[in-house]
Write an enzyme that holds these catalytic residues in place. Structure first.
Site, PDB file in Angstrom:
ATOM      1  N   GLU A  35      33.722  94.122  38.686  1.00 15.16           N
ATOM      2  CA  GLU A  35      34.978  93.930  39.132  1.00 15.16           C
ATOM      3  C   GLU A  35      35.619  94.466  37.796  1.00 15.16           C
ATOM      4  O   GLU A  35      36.776  94.336  38.023  1.00 15.16           O
ATOM      5  CB  GLU A  35      34.418  91.847  38.904  1.00 15.16           C
ATOM      6  CG  GLU A  35      34.610  91.430  39.948  1.00 15.16           C
ATOM      7  CD  GLU A  35      34.913  91.295  40.795  1.00 15.16           C
ATOM      8  OE1 GLU A  35      36.367  90.939  41.049  1.00 15.16           O
ATOM      9  OE2 GLU A  35      34.358  91.604  42.017  1.00 15.16           O
ATOM     10  N   CYS A 190      44.940  94.465  55.306  1.00 12.54           N
ATOM     11  CA  CYS A 190      45.819  94.086  54.812  1.00 12.54           C
ATOM     12  C   CYS A 190      46.203  95.222  53.989  1.00 12.54           C
ATOM     13  O   CYS A 190      47.010  94.896  52.909  1.00 12.54           O
ATOM     14  CB  CYS A 190      45.805  92.694  54.525  1.00 12.54           C
ATOM     15  SG  CYS A 190      47.709  91.890  54.663  1.00 12.54           S
ATOM     16  N   CYS A 200      43.505  92.458  62.704  1.00 12.88           N
ATOM     17  CA  CYS A 200      43.115  91.264  61.220  1.00 12.88           C
ATOM     18  C   CYS A 200      42.284  90.213  61.748  1.00 12.88           C
ATOM     19  O   CYS A 200      43.590  89.657  63.170  1.00 12.88           O
ATOM     20  CB  CYS A 200      44.522  90.968  60.836  1.00 12.88           C
ATOM     21  SG  CYS A 200      44.634  89.921  59.874  1.00 12.88           S
TER      22      CYS A 200
END
Length: 349
Positions: A35, A190, A200
């Protein structure tokens, strides 16, 4: 579970990125490291850095015990080096205050250096399956388009709206998969330009898709001109082929990294070079530009060959003569490393 979350999880089961290295095995340390590395950096760039990092520092205890040069060397090339120093310090805090583990309590985790609200939520969801929303750049883009929210997402009021939507959509079940799914959607479909709306899973209820606003949303940050600065980088190379490195100070860009002495003009470059070595001549190398997030740096390298050290520097922690072969063990800015690795061979005596 909202229809948005349900559709997203169905899509993730079929098309999500299930082979990311921090998922095998998936533990708190590896999730946390990934992260931090993924902040402002794409997955494809991060993967080799992550693999090299965990090979050398496989646990939180190993990271906490490592010296800063080792951590910065492993990070070198990823940029935004403050992330690496925060990571290192956070590991030490975990040893000192949390029994050598990342805390599971949100407030304690978010209080660690380099871990804000979204990163803490991502760690708790992915490592411990706890229900916490996230709002990184990819998620902001997805939710801005899906809900048709105009206004720069970095503005306080817009961000508050996005957090409310992020929380509403985060399901109580499969928190880890949902968190990865919404990040994957933003990273693969996206995307900023030319989003793949036809593929999507949530396009049927997406306001931006319906109203043909995908090119306008998210609203861009109000623009301003990026200033330029210039510097001369001094490459002092002695008869043994070693170059003089200088550790940068605690403030400014590349803080704490090993780099090259610098000067703002040619006269000062010679004076600075003569502080460290006896020199006869200088060779200008090809100038280049390095772009930071907030300015462009125009760099003129100046090579001083066969420089004889003017004095001993063994007792100076911020200066060292270094062989080119030893550079990989040090934390250097990527452009400085590339510059030194591409130096021309010394002229024959």
């Amino acid at each position: 579970m909202t229809p948005f979350a349900s559709a997203l999880l169905d899509w993730f089961d079929r098309h999500g990125r299930h082979d990311l290295p921090w998922k095998h095995p998936r533990d708190a340390y590896r999730v946390w490291l990934s992260e931090i590395m993924l902040q402002q950096t794409q997955v494809a760039t991060v993967i080799p850095y992550f693999q090299r990092f965990v090979t050398q520092l496989p646990t939180l205890h190993d990271l906490a015990a490592a010296d800063e040069d080792t951590v910065l060397a492993l990070w070198s090339g990823l940029g935004y080096y403050r992330r690496a120093r925060f990571l290192h310090r956070a590991a030490q805090v975990c040893i000192e205050q949390h029994n050598g583990e990342l805390p599971r309590e949100f407030d304690a985790l978010a209080a660690l250096p380099g871990i804000g609200r979204s990163t803490a939520g991502a760690i708790l969801a992915q490592a411990y399956e706890l229900r916490f929303p996230i709002l990184d750049g990819n998620v902001k883009r997805v939710l801005t388009r899906y809900h048709g929210i105009a206004g720069y997402p970095g503005e306080r009021e817009i961000e508050k709206q996005l957090w409310l939507h992020a929380d509403a959509h985060t399901p109580a079940e499969r928190a880890a998969d949902y968190t990865q799914a919404i990040m994957d959607l933003g990273a693969t479909l996206c995307v900023r330009t030319r989003p793949l709306c036809a593929m999507c899973p949530v396009r049927s209820d997406c306001v931006a898709h319906h109203d043909n606003l995908t090119a306008q949303l998210p609203t861009p940050k109000p623009g301003k001109a990026i200033p330029s600065r210039s510097t001369i980088m001094l490459i002092l190379r002695n008869a043994d082929g070693q170059v003089l490195l200088q550790r940068r100070g605690a403030q400014g860009v590349w803080s704490g990294l090993w780099s090259l002495p610098e000067a703002d003009d040619t006269d000062n470059a010679w004076r600075e070079a003569q502080r460290h070595a006896r020199i006869d001549d200088a060779q200008p190398l090809t100038p280049f530009v390095h772009v930071f997030s907030h300015y462009r740096l125009q760099i003129q390298p100046l090579l001083f060959d066969a420089a004889a050290p003017a004095h001993a520097i063994a007792d100076n922690a911020d200066l060292r003569w270094c062989a080119i072969a030893d550079l990989p063990a040090l934390g250097l800015p990527a452009p400085v490393r590339s510059l030194l690795m591409a130096l021309p061979e010394p002229a024959a005596p």
